[in-house]
Design a protein around this motif. Structure first.
Motif, PDB file in Angstrom:
ATOM      1  N   GLN A   4       0.822  -1.208   0.000  1.00  0.00           N
ATOM      2  CA  GLN A   4       0.000   0.000   0.000  1.00  0.00           C
ATOM      3  C   GLN A   4       0.860   1.264   0.000  1.00  0.00           C
ATOM      4  N   LEU A   5       2.074   1.175   0.518  1.00  0.00           N
ATOM      5  CA  LEU A   5       2.982   2.320   0.455  1.00  0.00           C
ATOM      6  C   LEU A   5       3.415   2.529  -0.990  1.00  0.00           C
ATOM      7  N   GLY A   6       2.947   3.607  -1.572  1.00  0.00           N
ATOM      8  CA  GLY A   6       3.283   3.902  -2.961  1.00  0.00           C
ATOM      9  C   GLY A   6       2.553   3.064  -3.986  1.00  0.00           C
ATOM     10  N   ALA A   7       1.646   2.171  -3.543  1.00  0.00           N
ATOM     11  CA  ALA A   7       0.985   1.220  -4.454  1.00  0.00           C
ATOM     12  C   ALA A   7       2.025   0.487  -5.297  1.00  0.00           C
ATOM     13  N   GLN A   8       3.142   0.154  -4.667  1.00  0.00           N
ATOM     14  CA  GLN A   8       4.291  -0.404  -5.372  1.00  0.00           C
ATOM     15  C   GLN A   8       4.215  -1.927  -5.469  1.00  0.00           C
ATOM     16  N   LEU A   9       4.464  -2.433  -6.661  1.00  0.00           N
ATOM     17  CA  LEU A   9       4.577  -3.879  -6.828  1.00  0.00           C
ATOM     18  C   LEU A   9       5.705  -4.405  -5.954  1.00  0.00           C
ATOM     19  N   HIS A  10       5.470  -5.566  -5.345  1.00  0.00           N
ATOM     20  CA  HIS A  10       6.463  -6.166  -4.449  1.00  0.00           C
ATOM     21  C   HIS A  10       6.956  -7.515  -4.961  1.00  0.00           C
ATOM     22  N   SER A  11       6.114  -8.228  -5.704  1.00  0.00           N
ATOM     23  CA  SER A  11       6.515  -9.552  -6.190  1.00  0.00           C
ATOM     24  C   SER A  11       5.676  -9.915  -7.409  1.00  0.00           C
ATOM     25  N   ILE A  12       6.333 -10.535  -8.400  1.00  0.00           N
ATOM     26  CA  ILE A  12       5.640 -11.093  -9.565  1.00  0.00           C
ATOM     27  C   ILE A  12       6.215 -12.478  -9.813  1.00  0.00           C
ATOM     28  N   ARG A  13       5.386 -13.486  -9.681  1.00  0.00           N
ATOM     29  CA  ARG A  13       5.823 -14.867  -9.918  1.00  0.00           C
ATOM     30  C   ARG A  13       4.848 -15.580 -10.837  1.00  0.00           C
ATOM     31  N   ARG A  14       5.406 -16.390 -11.707  1.00  0.00           N
ATOM     32  CA  ARG A  14       4.589 -17.347 -12.454  1.00  0.00           C
ATOM     33  C   ARG A  14       4.406 -18.592 -11.593  1.00  0.00           C
ATOM     34  N   ASN A  15       3.208 -19.118 -11.563  1.00  0.00           N
ATOM     35  CA  ASN A  15       2.942 -20.281 -10.713  1.00  0.00           C
ATOM     36  C   ASN A  15       3.607 -21.551 -11.223  1.00  0.00           C
ATOM     37  N   ASP A  16       3.944 -21.591 -12.534  1.00  0.00           N
ATOM     38  CA  ASP A  16       4.501 -22.832 -13.077  1.00  0.00           C
ATOM     39  C   ASP A  16       6.012 -22.949 -12.887  1.00  0.00           C
ATOM     40  N   ASN A  17       6.698 -21.831 -12.529  1.00  0.00           N
ATOM     41  CA  ASN A  17       8.148 -21.954 -12.344  1.00  0.00           C
ATOM     42  C   ASN A  17       8.667 -21.324 -11.057  1.00  0.00           C
ATOM     43  N   GLN A  18       7.816 -20.531 -10.387  1.00  0.00           N
ATOM     44  CA  GLN A  18       8.162 -19.893  -9.111  1.00  0.00           C
ATOM     45  C   GLN A  18       9.389 -18.972  -9.189  1.00  0.00           C
ATOM     46  N   VAL A  19       9.691 -18.514 -10.398  1.00  0.00           N
ATOM     47  CA  VAL A  19      10.757 -17.531 -10.566  1.00  0.00           C
ATOM     48  C   VAL A  19      10.253 -16.176 -10.068  1.00  0.00           C
ATOM     49  N   GLU A  20      11.088 -15.458  -9.291  1.00  0.00           N
ATOM     50  CA  GLU A  20      10.752 -14.091  -8.885  1.00  0.00           C
ATOM     51  C   GLU A  20      11.263 -13.139  -9.962  1.00  0.00           C
ATOM     52  N   TYR A  21      10.328 -12.504 -10.646  1.00  0.00           N
ATOM     53  CA  TYR A  21      10.698 -11.612 -11.746  1.00  0.00           C
ATOM     54  C   TYR A  21      11.010 -10.200 -11.265  1.00  0.00           C
ATOM     55  N   LEU A  22      10.410  -9.780 -10.169  1.00  0.00           N
ATOM     56  CA  LEU A  22      10.549  -8.394  -9.731  1.00  0.00           C
ATOM     57  C   LEU A  22      11.749  -8.231  -8.805  1.00  0.00           C
ATOM     58  N   TRP A  23      12.522  -7.194  -9.061  1.00  0.00           N
ATOM     59  CA  TRP A  23      13.637  -6.815  -8.183  1.00  0.00           C
ATOM     60  C   TRP A  23      13.116  -6.665  -6.761  1.00  0.00           C
ATOM     61  N   GLN A  24      13.861  -7.183  -5.783  1.00  0.00           N
ATOM     62  CA  GLN A  24      13.377  -7.201  -4.410  1.00  0.00           C
ATOM     63  C   GLN A  24      13.880  -6.037  -3.555  1.00  0.00           C
ATOM     64  N   GLY A  25      14.641  -5.126  -4.153  1.00  0.00           N
ATOM     65  CA  GLY A  25      15.085  -3.939  -3.433  1.00  0.00           C
ATOM     66  C   GLY A  25      16.348  -4.208  -2.633  1.00  0.00           C
ATOM     67  N   ASP A  26      17.293  -3.286  -2.718  1.00  0.00           N
ATOM     68  CA  ASP A  26      18.553  -3.392  -1.985  1.00  0.00           C
ATOM     69  C   ASP A  26      19.037  -1.966  -1.739  1.00  0.00           C
ATOM     70  N   PRO A  27      19.059  -1.512  -0.488  1.00  0.00           N
ATOM     71  CA  PRO A  27      19.449  -0.124  -0.198  1.00  0.00           C
ATOM     72  C   PRO A  27      20.827   0.240  -0.731  1.00  0.00           C
ATOM     73  N   ALA A  28      21.716  -0.736  -0.882  1.00  0.00           N
ATOM     74  CA  ALA A  28      23.062  -0.443  -1.363  1.00  0.00           C
ATOM     75  C   ALA A  28      23.101  -0.229  -2.877  1.00  0.00           C
ATOM     76  N   LEU A  29      22.067  -0.696  -3.580  1.00  0.00           N
ATOM     77  CA  LEU A  29      22.061  -0.621  -5.042  1.00  0.00           C
ATOM     78  C   LEU A  29      20.889   0.211  -5.557  1.00  0.00           C
ATOM     79  N   TRP A  30      19.682  -0.195  -5.232  1.00  0.00           N
ATOM     80  CA  TRP A  30      18.460   0.560  -5.536  1.00  0.00           C
ATOM     81  C   TRP A  30      17.386   0.057  -4.585  1.00  0.00           C
ATOM     82  N   LYS A  31      16.946   0.911  -3.686  1.00  0.00           N
ATOM     83  CA  LYS A  31      16.073   0.460  -2.599  1.00  0.00           C
ATOM     84  C   LYS A  31      14.640   0.210  -3.045  1.00  0.00           C
TER      85      LYS A  31
END
Length: 292
Positions: free
Chosen positions: A15-42
């Motif tokens: 709800q903060l920023g209405a920001q996407l947090h995770s995108i996964r396909r159910n058939d492979n469980q790959v996490e497509y969305l960057w999970q955030g890293d304060p040292a690189l891009w938060k």
């Protein structure tokens, strides 16, 4: 955290920023969305409103008054309310208040609709001007970041960027954080472009799409997983990865707006790429994310 799910995808949204947090396909469980890293891009997928990019000196003038506003606006750092939610769809809303009026002197309603449709996440921004007298002047954009590569056996330098239509595009160059649209260069996208970190040495690659249907695709050729971002109606489309940081991250960004021009005079009424929404009117902006 808000969860949307169908037989193809599972998506999480904050709800903060209405920001996407995770995108996964159910058939492979790959996490497509960057999970955030304060040292690189938060961040992960900020919504850009009411500005896209940076203002000169982080300020602008409107009706004789100077307002201060940081890059990409304030919506990404404020809570959205959930207006409606089902298993596969959610509507989130942000409106003006005392704090926003200090930096942006307009009434507004910004609704963001996320909806799963098969193997696609459809995103719709609805901007409404509730004012009965004055136009609403704003820009809006998306900034989703994707994990690249998507396999442990691959590297960032193997990832490919392709676009459709596959042709030459006019590319706006950034001079510092400001756009130099008077001096574009051509970029040949008839074949996929293999990326590397130096590609982003001068910030984002900005394609002039002219409002036509446009798809940007990131592919990890080792496992042939990737993501399509489909758009229609964007004038500009950014592709970005932090530099000189070496993050396994690429943002694919539909923009209905752009950073200040190198020759900008600081007046909001003259600012490039802004939308003017008549009193009591609304407008919609759409794109979709399709992981594969």
């Amino acid at each position: 955290m808000i969860k949307l799910e169908n037989d193809k995808l599972t998506v999480e949204i904050a709800q903060l920023g209405a920001q996407l947090h995770s995108i996964r396909r159910n058939d492979n469980q790959v996490e497509y969305l960057w999970q955030g890293d304060p040292a690189l891009w938060k961040r992960q997928a900020p919504v850009l409103f009411p500005f896209v990019g940076r203002l000169k000196d982080d300020q602008y003038e409107y009706r004789g008054k100077t307002y201060y506003q940081t890059q990409h606006g304030f919506a990404r750092d404020r809570e959205f309310k959930v207006i409606d939610q089902t298993n596969s769809r959610v509507v989130l809303e942000q409106t003006e208040d005392e704090e926003t009026l200090k930096v942006f002197p307009f009434a507004f309603q910004l609704r963001i609709i996320y909806e799963l449709a098969g193997d696609q996440l459809n995103v719709c921004y609805v901007v409404t001007n509730p004012d009965s007298k004055h136009s609403l002047i704003y820009a809006i954009g998306a900034h989703p970041g994707f994990n690249m590569p998507l396999s442990n056996d691959s590297t960032f330098e193997r990832v490919q960027l392709s676009v459709s239509p596959a042709e030459e595009y006019s590319r706006i160059v950034l001079n510092g954080p400001y756009n130099d649209s008077q001096n574009p260069i051509m970029i040949d996208m008839q074949k996929p472009l293999t990326i590397n970190h130096d590609l982003f040495k001068n910030d984002a690659l900005i394609f002039e799409t002219g409002g036509a249907k446009f798809t940007a695709t990131l592919t990890d050729p080792v496992n042939n997983h990737g993501v399509h971002v489909h758009t229609l109606g964007t004038q500009h489309f950014g592709v970005w990865s932090p530099y000189p940081a070496t993050a396994n991250l690429v943002c694919v960004e539909p923009w209905w707006g752009i950073a200040d021009n190198v020759n900008a005079d600081g007046k909001l009424l003259h600012k490039q790429g802004m939308h003017r929404l008549a009193p009591q009117d609304n407008d919609t902006y759409k794109f979709s994310i399709q992981p594969f």
